[in-house]
Motif scaffolding. Structure first.
Motif, PDB file in Angstrom:
ATOM      1  N   TYR A  91       0.832  -1.214   0.000  1.00 45.78           N
ATOM      2  CA  TYR A  91       0.000   0.000   0.000  1.00 45.78           C
ATOM      3  C   TYR A  91       0.864   1.262   0.000  1.00 45.78           C
ATOM      4  O   TYR A  91       0.518   2.261  -0.620  1.00 45.78           O
ATOM      5  CB  TYR A  91      -0.934   0.029   1.222  1.00 45.78           C
ATOM      6  N   LEU A 125      -7.338   9.474  23.461  1.00 49.50           N
ATOM      7  CA  LEU A 125      -6.180  10.358  23.640  1.00 49.50           C
ATOM      8  C   LEU A 125      -6.369  11.222  24.884  1.00 49.50           C
ATOM      9  O   LEU A 125      -5.443  11.395  25.685  1.00 49.50           O
ATOM     10  CB  LEU A 125      -5.985  11.244  22.403  1.00 49.50           C
ATOM     11  N   TYR A 163     -15.098   5.230   9.923  1.00 45.04           N
ATOM     12  CA  TYR A 163     -14.057   6.258  10.033  1.00 45.04           C
ATOM     13  C   TYR A 163     -14.422   7.275  11.117  1.00 45.04           C
ATOM     14  O   TYR A 163     -13.601   7.609  11.976  1.00 45.04           O
ATOM     15  CB  TYR A 163     -13.859   6.974   8.690  1.00 45.04           C
ATOM     16  N   HIS A 194     -14.246   5.775  14.632  1.00 44.06           N
ATOM     17  CA  HIS A 194     -12.851   5.545  15.006  1.00 44.06           C
ATOM     18  C   HIS A 194     -12.171   6.870  15.354  1.00 44.06           C
ATOM     19  O   HIS A 194     -11.380   6.943  16.298  1.00 44.06           O
ATOM     20  CB  HIS A 194     -12.112   4.841  13.867  1.00 44.06           C
ATOM     21  N   PHE A 195     -12.515   7.916  14.597  1.00 45.59           N
ATOM     22  CA  PHE A 195     -11.968   9.266  14.819  1.00 45.59           C
ATOM     23  C   PHE A 195     -12.390   9.801  16.192  1.00 45.59           C
ATOM     24  O   PHE A 195     -11.539  10.155  17.023  1.00 45.59           O
ATOM     25  CB  PHE A 195     -12.464  10.176  13.689  1.00 45.59           C
ATOM     26  N   ARG A 247     -12.702  -1.183  17.916  1.00 43.58           N
ATOM     27  CA  ARG A 247     -11.955  -2.311  17.383  1.00 43.58           C
ATOM     28  C   ARG A 247     -12.539  -2.799  16.058  1.00 43.58           C
ATOM     29  O   ARG A 247     -11.815  -3.004  15.089  1.00 43.58           O
ATOM     30  CB  ARG A 247     -11.952  -3.440  18.420  1.00 43.58           C
ATOM     31  N   LEU A 255     -10.802  -2.627  12.331  1.00 41.47           N
ATOM     32  CA  LEU A 255     -10.631  -3.802  11.470  1.00 41.47           C
ATOM     33  C   LEU A 255     -11.232  -3.530  10.090  1.00 41.47           C
ATOM     34  O   LEU A 255     -10.614  -3.819   9.062  1.00 41.47           O
ATOM     35  CB  LEU A 255     -11.303  -5.019  12.119  1.00 41.47           C
ATOM     36  N   LEU A 272      -9.345   0.442   3.424  1.00 35.23           N
ATOM     37  CA  LEU A 272      -8.034   0.930   2.961  1.00 35.23           C
ATOM     38  C   LEU A 272      -7.714   0.553   1.507  1.00 35.23           C
ATOM     39  O   LEU A 272      -7.434   1.432   0.694  1.00 35.23           O
ATOM     40  CB  LEU A 272      -6.946   0.464   3.940  1.00 35.23           C
ATOM     41  N   PRO A 273      -7.792  -0.749   1.149  1.00 34.33           N
ATOM     42  CA  PRO A 273      -7.526  -1.071  -0.263  1.00 34.33           C
ATOM     43  C   PRO A 273      -8.548  -0.450  -1.222  1.00 34.33           C
ATOM     44  O   PRO A 273      -8.176  -0.023  -2.322  1.00 34.33           O
ATOM     45  CB  PRO A 273      -7.567  -2.602  -0.307  1.00 34.33           C
ATOM     46  N   ILE A 313     -15.628  -1.704  21.793  1.00 33.17           N
ATOM     47  CA  ILE A 313     -15.740  -2.794  20.808  1.00 33.17           C
ATOM     48  C   ILE A 313     -15.978  -2.224  19.408  1.00 33.17           C
ATOM     49  O   ILE A 313     -15.435  -2.736  18.424  1.00 33.17           O
ATOM     50  CB  ILE A 313     -16.819  -3.844  21.214  1.00 33.17           C
ATOM     51  N   LEU A 316      -7.632   3.226  -1.716  1.00 33.97           N
ATOM     52  CA  LEU A 316      -6.459   3.350  -2.581  1.00 33.97           C
ATOM     53  C   LEU A 316      -6.833   3.076  -4.040  1.00 33.97           C
ATOM     54  O   LEU A 316      -6.393   3.780  -4.942  1.00 33.97           O
ATOM     55  CB  LEU A 316      -5.360   2.380  -2.122  1.00 33.97           C
ATOM     56  N   TRP A 347       2.106   1.751  -3.469  1.00 32.37           N
ATOM     57  CA  TRP A 347       0.966   2.088  -4.321  1.00 32.37           C
ATOM     58  C   TRP A 347       0.561   3.556  -4.114  1.00 32.37           C
ATOM     59  O   TRP A 347       0.344   4.297  -5.082  1.00 32.37           O
ATOM     60  CB  TRP A 347      -0.204   1.144  -4.016  1.00 32.37           C
ATOM     61  N   PHE A 349      -9.034  -1.264   8.042  1.00 37.67           N
ATOM     62  CA  PHE A 349      -7.885  -1.968   7.451  1.00 37.67           C
ATOM     63  C   PHE A 349      -8.329  -2.786   6.235  1.00 37.67           C
ATOM     64  O   PHE A 349      -7.686  -2.771   5.193  1.00 37.67           O
ATOM     65  CB  PHE A 349      -7.210  -2.875   8.476  1.00 37.67           C
ATOM     66  N   PHE A 350      -9.430  -3.501   6.412  1.00 45.61           N
ATOM     67  CA  PHE A 350     -10.018  -4.259   5.318  1.00 45.61           C
ATOM     68  C   PHE A 350     -11.527  -4.261   5.454  1.00 45.61           C
ATOM     69  O   PHE A 350     -12.016  -4.628   6.505  1.00 45.61           O
ATOM     70  CB  PHE A 350      -9.482  -5.702   5.306  1.00 45.61           C
ATOM     71  N   ASP A 364      -5.956   9.157  27.957  1.00 43.46           N
ATOM     72  CA  ASP A 364      -4.533   8.909  28.210  1.00 43.46           C
ATOM     73  C   ASP A 364      -3.890  10.079  28.953  1.00 43.46           C
ATOM     74  O   ASP A 364      -2.920   9.898  29.696  1.00 43.46           O
ATOM     75  CB  ASP A 364      -3.777   8.681  26.894  1.00 43.46           C
TER      76      ASP A 364
END
Lengths: 118, 134
Positions: A107, B98, B87, B90-91, B36, B40, B47-48, B33, B51, A110, B43-44, B101
């Motif tokens: 990635y 943060l 998104y 997650h944001f 998480r 996931l 993301l692909p 949860i 792109l 790419w 990521f898939f 923390d």
């Protein structure tokens, strides 16, 4: 006779670096997200030319590449955490982690190719 | 005198908890949860897909038009909206973590309030984009 006490090999603290970098990369991505949101709301690209022009400037290209690099590191830590929690057999876990690293490196190349095409 | 650790007793069988229902979780548990699951999903396949969309839309005018037309379909809009929620959640959840923390709002009551705020913000942002897309 006193037995030799060998300490358990735990606490290398490499986890702390990952933990900290996951937060730093999160901040980079949050800033980029807000910046891109402002860009898109301010002057929404309506045509191919607009869209292409948005990613033509060196600043946006470099910022996007920073975002992608931060994302890849962040995703690696996140996926590693998920595998460590749910995939118990070591062989399968390592294979999955290897697959994630290969995908992320792909990635990276790419993304650079897309941003600097032609 | 010896500081040698006492050997552990043989591993005894421990109870396992298999209740996968999310209904009993308090708001901070739901945020966790969902953080998480959305991670996931990002990521898939997000993301692909993202792109590939960048590759196609920036590559040629024909690719741009094809994706533009593709996104006029209601089913595609709905799936894209689900990915947008991932998104957004997650944001917002990430910002909450943060702050936690930094020990900001770490007590039980404010942590619960901020968890509800994260869930509401994620849903609201998705609703806003949904209204804009239709």
């Amino acid at each position: 006779m006193v037995k030799a006490y060998t300490k358990m090999p735990v606490g290398a603290h490499y986890g702390t670096t990952g933990w900290l970098l996951q937060r730093l990369t999160a901040v980079i991505m949050a800033v980029y997200t807000l910046g891109m949101l402002v860009c898109l709301l301010w002057d929404a690209p309506a045509t191919y030319t607009d869209w292409k022009a948005l990613f033509a400037g060196p600043f946006v290209r470099v910022a996007t590449m920073f975002f992608v690099m931060a994302l890849l590191y962040h995703a690696w830590i996140g996926m590693r955490d998920i595998f460590m929690d749910y995939v118990k057999p070591t062989g399968i876990r390592l294979a999955l982690q290897f697959a994630v690293v290969v995908a992320l490196l792909f990635y990276l190349i790419w993304a650079a190719a897309i941003l600097w095409a032609r | 005198m010896s500081s040698a650790p006492t050997p552990r007793p043989a591993q005894q069988s421990r109870p396992k908890y298999y209740d996968l229902s999310l209904a009993h979780l308090p708001p901070p548990g739901l945020v966790s949860i969902f953080h998480r699951v959305s991670g996931l999903l990002l990521f898939f396949p997000v993301l692909p897909l993202l792109l590939y969309a960048m590759y196609a839309t920036l590559g040629s005018e024909a690719g741009y038009t094809r994706w533009h037309d593709f996104f006029t379909r209601p089913a595609v809009k709905l799936i894209a909206l689900a990915f947008f929620w991932a998104y957004a959640h997650h944001f917002f959840a990430g910002i909450r973590y943060l702050l936690l923390d930094l020990h900001w709002g770490i007590a039980k009551a404010p942590a619960r309030t901020s968890a509800v705020a994260v869930l509401v913000c994620g849903a609201l942002a998705t609703l806003l984009v949904g209204v804009r897309a239709w």
